[in-house]
Design a protein around this motif. Sequence first.
Motif, PDB file in Angstrom:
ATOM      1  N   PRO A  30       0.819  -1.214   0.000  1.00  0.00           N
ATOM      2  CA  PRO A  30       0.000   0.000   0.000  1.00  0.00           C
ATOM      3  C   PRO A  30       0.858   1.273   0.000  1.00  0.00           C
ATOM      4  CG  PRO A  30       0.168  -0.860   2.230  1.00  0.00           C
ATOM      5  CD  PRO A  30       0.890  -1.842   1.340  1.00  0.00           C
ATOM      6  N   TYR A  31       0.549   2.199  -0.889  1.00  0.00           N
ATOM      7  CA  TYR A  31       1.124   3.544  -0.850  1.00  0.00           C
ATOM      8  C   TYR A  31      -0.046   4.513  -0.859  1.00  0.00           C
ATOM      9  CZ  TYR A  31       3.496   7.855  -2.060  1.00  0.00           C
ATOM     10  OH  TYR A  31       3.944   9.158  -2.051  1.00  0.00           O
ATOM     11  N   LEU A  32      -0.384   5.043   0.320  1.00  0.00           N
ATOM     12  CA  LEU A  32      -1.589   5.849   0.488  1.00  0.00           C
ATOM     13  C   LEU A  32      -1.278   7.235   1.037  1.00  0.00           C
ATOM     14  CD1 LEU A  32      -3.837   3.024   2.003  1.00  0.00           C
ATOM     15  CD2 LEU A  32      -3.897   3.902  -0.342  1.00  0.00           C
ATOM     16  N   SER A  33      -0.013   7.614   1.021  1.00  0.00           N
ATOM     17  CA  SER A  33       0.394   8.918   1.542  1.00  0.00           C
ATOM     18  C   SER A  33       0.902   9.799   0.407  1.00  0.00           C
ATOM     19  CB  SER A  33       1.494   8.732   2.592  1.00  0.00           C
ATOM     20  OG  SER A  33       2.739   8.445   1.960  1.00  0.00           O
TER      21      SER A  33
ATOM     22  N   HIS B  59      11.357  -0.296  -1.804  1.00  0.00           N
ATOM     23  CA  HIS B  59      11.101   1.020  -2.389  1.00  0.00           C
ATOM     24  C   HIS B  59       9.892   1.670  -1.708  1.00  0.00           C
ATOM     25  CE1 HIS B  59      13.415  -0.147  -6.284  1.00  0.00           C
ATOM     26  NE2 HIS B  59      14.221   0.247  -5.321  1.00  0.00           N
ATOM     27  N   SER B  60       9.936   3.000  -1.597  1.00  0.00           N
ATOM     28  CA  SER B  60       8.989   3.691  -0.726  1.00  0.00           C
ATOM     29  C   SER B  60       7.547   3.691  -1.221  1.00  0.00           C
ATOM     30  CB  SER B  60       9.445   5.143  -0.507  1.00  0.00           C
ATOM     31  OG  SER B  60      10.661   5.165   0.203  1.00  0.00           O
ATOM     32  N   ASP B  61       7.310   3.398  -2.506  1.00  0.00           N
ATOM     33  CA  ASP B  61       5.925   3.258  -2.946  1.00  0.00           C
ATOM     34  C   ASP B  61       5.397   1.855  -2.659  1.00  0.00           C
ATOM     35  OD1 ASP B  61       7.717   2.358  -4.913  1.00  0.00           O
ATOM     36  OD2 ASP B  61       6.302   2.685  -6.546  1.00  0.00           O
ATOM     37  N   HIS B  62       6.192   1.060  -1.947  1.00  0.00           N
ATOM     38  CA  HIS B  62       5.778  -0.280  -1.516  1.00  0.00           C
ATOM     39  C   HIS B  62       5.949  -0.439  -0.002  1.00  0.00           C
ATOM     40  CE1 HIS B  62       5.725  -1.864  -5.754  1.00  0.00           C
ATOM     41  NE2 HIS B  62       6.494  -0.798  -5.882  1.00  0.00           N
ATOM     42  N   LEU B  63       7.078   0.019   0.523  1.00  0.00           N
ATOM     43  CA  LEU B  63       7.350   0.007   1.961  1.00  0.00           C
ATOM     44  C   LEU B  63       7.376   1.462   2.428  1.00  0.00           C
ATOM     45  CD1 LEU B  63       8.177  -1.461   4.583  1.00  0.00           C
ATOM     46  CD2 LEU B  63      10.540  -1.438   3.775  1.00  0.00           C
TER      47      LEU B  63
ATOM     48  N   ALA C  19       4.881   6.235   6.072  1.00  0.00           N
ATOM     49  CA  ALA C  19       3.750   7.136   6.290  1.00  0.00           C
ATOM     50  C   ALA C  19       2.416   6.437   6.062  1.00  0.00           C
ATOM     51  CB  ALA C  19       3.870   8.352   5.371  1.00  0.00           C
ATOM     52  N   THR C  20       2.425   5.343   5.305  1.00  0.00           N
ATOM     53  CA  THR C  20       1.212   4.523   5.133  1.00  0.00           C
ATOM     54  C   THR C  20       1.134   3.433   6.188  1.00  0.00           C
ATOM     55  OG1 THR C  20       1.077   4.881   2.734  1.00  0.00           O
ATOM     56  CG2 THR C  20       0.027   2.905   3.589  1.00  0.00           C
ATOM     57  N   LEU C  21       2.231   2.730   6.387  1.00  0.00           N
ATOM     58  CA  LEU C  21       2.203   1.547   7.244  1.00  0.00           C
ATOM     59  C   LEU C  21       2.065   1.878   8.725  1.00  0.00           C
ATOM     60  CD1 LEU C  21       4.892  -0.553   5.359  1.00  0.00           C
ATOM     61  CD2 LEU C  21       2.422  -0.941   5.399  1.00  0.00           C
TER      62      LEU C  21
ATOM     63  N   GLY D 187       5.209  -8.391  -7.421  1.00  0.00           N
ATOM     64  CA  GLY D 187       6.095  -7.316  -7.046  1.00  0.00           C
ATOM     65  C   GLY D 187       6.545  -6.584  -8.299  1.00  0.00           C
ATOM     66  N   ASP D 188       7.502  -5.694  -8.169  1.00  0.00           N
ATOM     67  CA  ASP D 188       8.042  -5.000  -9.337  1.00  0.00           C
ATOM     68  C   ASP D 188       9.049  -5.924 -10.014  1.00  0.00           C
ATOM     69  OD1 ASP D 188       6.516  -2.856  -8.716  1.00  0.00           O
ATOM     70  OD2 ASP D 188       8.157  -1.467  -8.340  1.00  0.00           O
TER      71      ASP D 188
END
Length: 296
Positions: free
Chosen positions: A50-53, A92-96, A99-101, A188-189
Motif C-alpha cells: 500500500p502507498y496511500l500517503s 522502495h517507498s511506494d511499496h514500503l 507514512a502509510t504503514l 512485485g516489481d
Amino acid sequence: MNAILTTNVSASSLAEALKHPPPERGVSLFWLGQAGFLLRTARHCIVIDPYLSDSLAEKYRGRPLPHQRMMTAPIQAGALSGVTHVLVTHHHSDHLDGATLTPLLAASPEACLVLPRAATALAMERIPMVDRSRLIGVNAGETHQLTSDLTLHVVRACHETLEQDEAGNFRFLGYVIDVGGIRIFHSGDTIPFESQVTELIPLNIDAALLPVNGRSESLRAQGVPGNMTAEEAVRLCVECNIRYMIAHHYGLFEFNTVNPAMLDAMALRHTNPVLKRARLHTRYQLEPPTSAEKSE
C-alpha cells in the motif's frame, strides 16, 4: 476451469465498499493504486504494497522527477481497520512506505507485516512504532503457512536486477497467495527473467496482478528501475497458464505510467488470459468453481 472472475463497481468509495460483509467464498480484490491491493475473504483482510500517503511528493519536492499524485488515494491508511496481514514485496517507498504503514498497523493491531528478510531492518527504521514480533521476514523459495487456510509461496522478482543482500536474501520478491480456494500471484516489481516461468508453473496460479508501466534507459539513468510492459505481462500469463490478469502500476506518477486506453484496447483483444485494467472503486471477485463447473 480453476477459477471464475467477475467485476463490478462496488460503491462511490472504497470505504463504503468495505462496509459490506466479506465474501462467503473466494476472494474479493480492490486496487489501492500503484502496486497496492486489498484482498478480502471470509476470514482474512490482506493488504499488499500500500502507498496511500504523499511522502514521495515531499521527498522529491523541487527535484527533476516530482512524485505528485495523479490520483487521490482511495482511502486513508488509518481507515483500513481489521487488516490481518500486510504483504510488502520490496523496500522502495511506494511499496514500503512508513507514512502509510504506521497508521495502517496502528489501526489493525493484530496484523502482521510480511516482507523480504533483506528489508526488515529498514522496516523498523521507517515504522518505529511496530513491534519486531509483528514482522515476518521471508525469502524466495520459501513457503509460509501463515494460518490454517492462508499459505504464502515466495518467489523471486527482478526489478531490472536480481539483487541479494550479504546473507543471500533476495531484495525483490513476489508472492503467490493461496487463500479462499484461489491462488493469486502478486509479482512485485519485476521484468521477465530467466527461469521465471519454470518457477511459477508448478504453483498453478489462477490470477496474476502484474505491473505494466515498462522501463526506459532515461528513467534508469535517473535511478528509476522499471517493470514489465503490458505485452510482456500477458506473455508471462500465457506461458504460465494463468487464466486472469489484472494490470496495475500505472496512473500514479506522470513520469512513470502508461496510457489506460492502450490497456483497454489490449483487454478487448485478449481472452487468454482474460485481461482487466485495475480501476479504483471496483471489486474483482475470484471464486473457485462449483462441482458442476469442475466437471465441464
